[in-house]
Scaffold this motif. Structure first.
Motif, mmCIF file in Angstrom:
data_model
loop_
_atom_site.group_PDB
_atom_site.id
_atom_site.type_symbol
_atom_site.label_atom_id
_atom_site.label_comp_id
_atom_site.label_asym_id
_atom_site.label_seq_id
_atom_site.Cartn_x
_atom_site.Cartn_y
_atom_site.Cartn_z
ATOM 1 N N ALA A 156 8.232 5.246 -0.083
ATOM 2 C CA ALA A 156 7.418 4.076 -0.424
ATOM 3 C C ALA A 156 8.264 2.809 -0.416
ATOM 4 O O ALA A 156 7.815 1.753 0.048
ATOM 5 N N GLY A 157 9.488 2.903 -0.930
ATOM 6 C CA GLY A 157 10.369 1.742 -0.934
ATOM 7 C C GLY A 157 10.752 1.307 0.467
ATOM 8 O O GLY A 157 10.719 0.111 0.805
ATOM 9 N N ALA A 158 11.116 2.256 1.324
ATOM 10 C CA ALA A 158 11.522 1.928 2.689
ATOM 11 C C ALA A 158 10.361 1.338 3.483
ATOM 12 O O ALA A 158 10.546 0.422 4.295
ATOM 13 N N THR A 163 7.775 -3.098 9.809
ATOM 14 C CA THR A 163 6.900 -4.012 10.552
ATOM 15 C C THR A 163 5.439 -3.616 10.392
ATOM 16 O O THR A 163 4.555 -4.476 10.270
ATOM 17 N N LEU A 164 5.177 -2.303 10.391
ATOM 18 C CA LEU A 164 3.802 -1.822 10.239
ATOM 19 C C LEU A 164 3.197 -2.281 8.917
ATOM 20 O O LEU A 164 2.029 -2.682 8.865
ATOM 21 N N LYS A 165 3.994 -2.252 7.864
ATOM 22 C CA LYS A 165 3.516 -2.689 6.553
ATOM 23 C C LYS A 165 3.005 -4.121 6.621
ATOM 24 O O LYS A 165 1.895 -4.432 6.148
ATOM 25 N N TYR A 166 3.781 -5.018 7.222
ATOM 26 C CA TYR A 166 3.414 -6.437 7.239
ATOM 27 C C TYR A 166 2.275 -6.712 8.217
ATOM 28 O O TYR A 166 1.468 -7.609 7.979
ATOM 29 N N HIS A 167 2.213 -5.931 9.292
ATOM 30 C CA HIS A 167 1.099 -6.096 10.229
ATOM 31 C C HIS A 167 -0.219 -5.751 9.541
ATOM 32 O O HIS A 167 -1.205 -6.502 9.650
ATOM 33 N N CYS A 168 -0.233 -4.635 8.824
ATOM 34 C CA CYS A 168 -1.444 -4.232 8.106
ATOM 35 C C CYS A 168 -1.746 -5.175 6.947
ATOM 36 O O CYS A 168 -2.907 -5.513 6.694
ATOM 37 N N LEU A 169 -0.705 -5.613 6.247
ATOM 38 C CA LEU A 169 -0.893 -6.521 5.120
ATOM 39 C C LEU A 169 -1.509 -7.836 5.572
ATOM 40 O O LEU A 169 -2.401 -8.385 4.897
ATOM 41 N N ASP A 170 -1.070 -8.350 6.716
ATOM 42 C CA ASP A 170 -1.624 -9.608 7.227
ATOM 43 C C ASP A 170 -3.110 -9.459 7.562
ATOM 44 O O ASP A 170 -3.892 -10.389 7.362
ATOM 45 N N LYS A 171 -3.504 -8.289 8.075
ATOM 46 C CA LYS A 171 -4.919 -8.039 8.343
ATOM 47 C C LYS A 171 -5.729 -8.065 7.047
ATOM 48 O O LYS A 171 -6.837 -8.610 7.002
ATOM 49 N N CYS A 172 -5.153 -7.476 6.002
ATOM 50 C CA CYS A 172 -5.851 -7.414 4.717
ATOM 51 C C CYS A 172 -5.961 -8.796 4.064
ATOM 52 O O CYS A 172 -6.894 -9.048 3.289
ATOM 53 N N ARG A 173 -5.027 -9.677 4.354
ATOM 54 C CA ARG A 173 -4.974 -10.976 3.696
ATOM 55 C C ARG A 173 -5.771 -12.053 4.436
ATOM 56 O O ARG A 173 -5.766 -13.201 4.010
ATOM 57 N N GLY A 205 -3.346 1.691 5.940
ATOM 58 C CA GLY A 205 -2.086 1.441 6.633
ATOM 59 C C GLY A 205 -1.131 0.585 5.832
ATOM 60 O O GLY A 205 0.089 0.757 5.908
ATOM 61 N N CYS A 206 -1.685 -0.331 5.037
ATOM 62 C CA CYS A 206 -0.859 -1.222 4.223
ATOM 63 C C CYS A 206 -0.351 -0.539 2.957
ATOM 64 O O CYS A 206 0.797 -0.733 2.558
ATOM 65 N N CYS A 207 -1.195 0.281 2.321
ATOM 66 C CA CYS A 207 -0.929 0.731 0.958
ATOM 67 C C CYS A 207 -0.727 2.227 0.791
ATOM 68 O O CYS A 207 -0.550 2.694 -0.337
ATOM 69 N N TRP A 208 -0.758 3.008 1.881
ATOM 70 C CA TRP A 208 -0.701 4.462 1.747
ATOM 71 C C TRP A 208 0.546 4.927 1.013
ATOM 72 O O TRP A 208 0.496 5.854 0.189
ATOM 73 N N ALA A 209 1.685 4.296 1.311
ATOM 74 C CA ALA A 209 2.935 4.752 0.702
ATOM 75 C C ALA A 209 2.944 4.480 -0.804
ATOM 76 O O ALA A 209 3.429 5.304 -1.593
ATOM 77 N N ILE A 210 2.414 3.325 -1.199
ATOM 78 C CA ILE A 210 2.356 3.020 -2.628
ATOM 79 C C ILE A 210 1.368 3.948 -3.328
ATOM 80 O O ILE A 210 1.610 4.395 -4.458
ATOM 81 N N MET A 211 0.259 4.270 -2.659
ATOM 82 C CA MET A 211 -0.699 5.193 -3.265
ATOM 83 C C MET A 211 -0.094 6.584 -3.460
ATOM 84 O O MET A 211 -0.458 7.304 -4.398
ATOM 85 N N LEU A 212 0.847 6.976 -2.601
ATOM 86 C CA LEU A 212 1.498 8.270 -2.778
ATOM 87 C C LEU A 212 2.321 8.328 -4.064
ATOM 88 O O LEU A 212 2.658 9.417 -4.533
ATOM 89 N N LEU A 213 2.629 7.162 -4.628
ATOM 90 C CA LEU A 213 3.344 7.151 -5.906
ATOM 91 C C LEU A 213 2.540 7.845 -6.998
ATOM 92 O O LEU A 213 3.112 8.309 -7.991
ATOM 93 N N MET A 214 1.213 7.932 -6.829
ATOM 94 C CA MET A 214 0.404 8.628 -7.823
ATOM 95 C C MET A 214 0.795 10.097 -7.910
ATOM 96 O O MET A 214 0.627 10.728 -8.954
#
Length: 266
Positions: A156-158, A163-173, A205-214
């Protein structure tokens, strides 16, 4: 079809707001009930009511856990993720204000969005089952049970630096551009559902890794749901949210490193 000014659309669309509130209430009640263990990721077919249902249903040993976990994950997604997409939901609600099928369109948008997260949740559950089946007999892992948590935290940290994180985040924003590219008009019910599904896919695509923290802090932990959901809402919707992605990545990597170091040295 007559329309009314978009400005009269409510600040908090009732359907989404009510669904979020109902999801949180259900999770809180479930978490304090005798069936709280069914919120967590574990062997539901071993004892109690879950075992009885699994025995009565053909293929229940795998089907019942998937359904229970999917239901819990869907509730968690509605509680945690719908608030992160409130700007898109509010903007869409303004665009369809005055339509006679407004409630249907709003519901289809939310259904598509939650379907994307439900699919991810079931896939995560099945992957977890496969890993448990494949690695369950590994003696080294049994002696180092903290390792999976460190791996998930590190992943999740990595991902926060990818780049994929920011590409998806920009779509969400950018909800306006997203709606304009998916809302075509001739088939409004289809467009509303596909809009929600597509936005949900980008959100996954933006948040899957953070959701795995659950899986690290406990899938049924309502307090951590609120904390992690708040972080994702800030990251996606706050004016400065994009700037917190990398610092959050450093925190997660440091957390993983700390756990590994403490366990290796003790």
């Amino acid at each position: 079809m007559p329309t009314r000014p978009a400005a009269t659309a409510p600040a908090f669309p009732p359907l989404a707001t009510g669904l979020v509130a109902l999801s949180w209430i259900t999770l809180l009640v479930w978490d304090t009930s005798p069936y709280a263990r069914y919120l967590n990721h574990g062997d539901w077919s071993a004892i109690g009511f879950g075992a009885a249902v699994c025995a009565a249903v053909p293929g229940g040993a795998w089907l019942v856990p998937v359904l229970l976990y999917g239901s819990g994950w869907l509730l968690m997604s509605a509680a945690m993720m719908l608030p992160t997409s409130l700007p898109l939901i509010r903007l869409f609600d303004r665009m369809i204000a005055g339509r006679s099928d407004r409630a249907v369109l709003h519901g289809l948008l939310i259904a598509g969005y939650l379907l994307a997260w439900a699919g991810f949740g079931v896939a995560a559950h099945l992957l977890d089952r496969v890993l448990h089946a494949g690695l369950g007999g590994w003696v080294w892992l049994a002696a180092h049970p903290w390792t999976p948590g460190v791996v998930v935290l590190g992943l999740a940290g990595a991902f926060q630096f990818s780049t994929l994180k920011y590409h998806c985040l920009d779509k969400c924003r950018t909800p306006l551009g997203f709606i304009m590219s998916h809302w075509r008009g001739p088939h409004p019910w289809h467009d509303a559902f596909s809009l929600g599904l597509a936005h949900g896919a980008w959100c996954v695509g933006c948040c899957w890794a953070i959701m795995l923290l659950m899986f690290v802090v406990g899938v049924g932990n309502v307090g951590w749901m609120f904390a992690i959901g708040s972080l994702m809402a800030i990251e996606k919707n706050s004016a400065w949210g994009r700037r917190m992605s990398q610092p959050l990545g450093f925190v997660l990597l440091a957390w993983a490193g700390t756990i590994a170091t403490v366990n290796v040295l003790t």
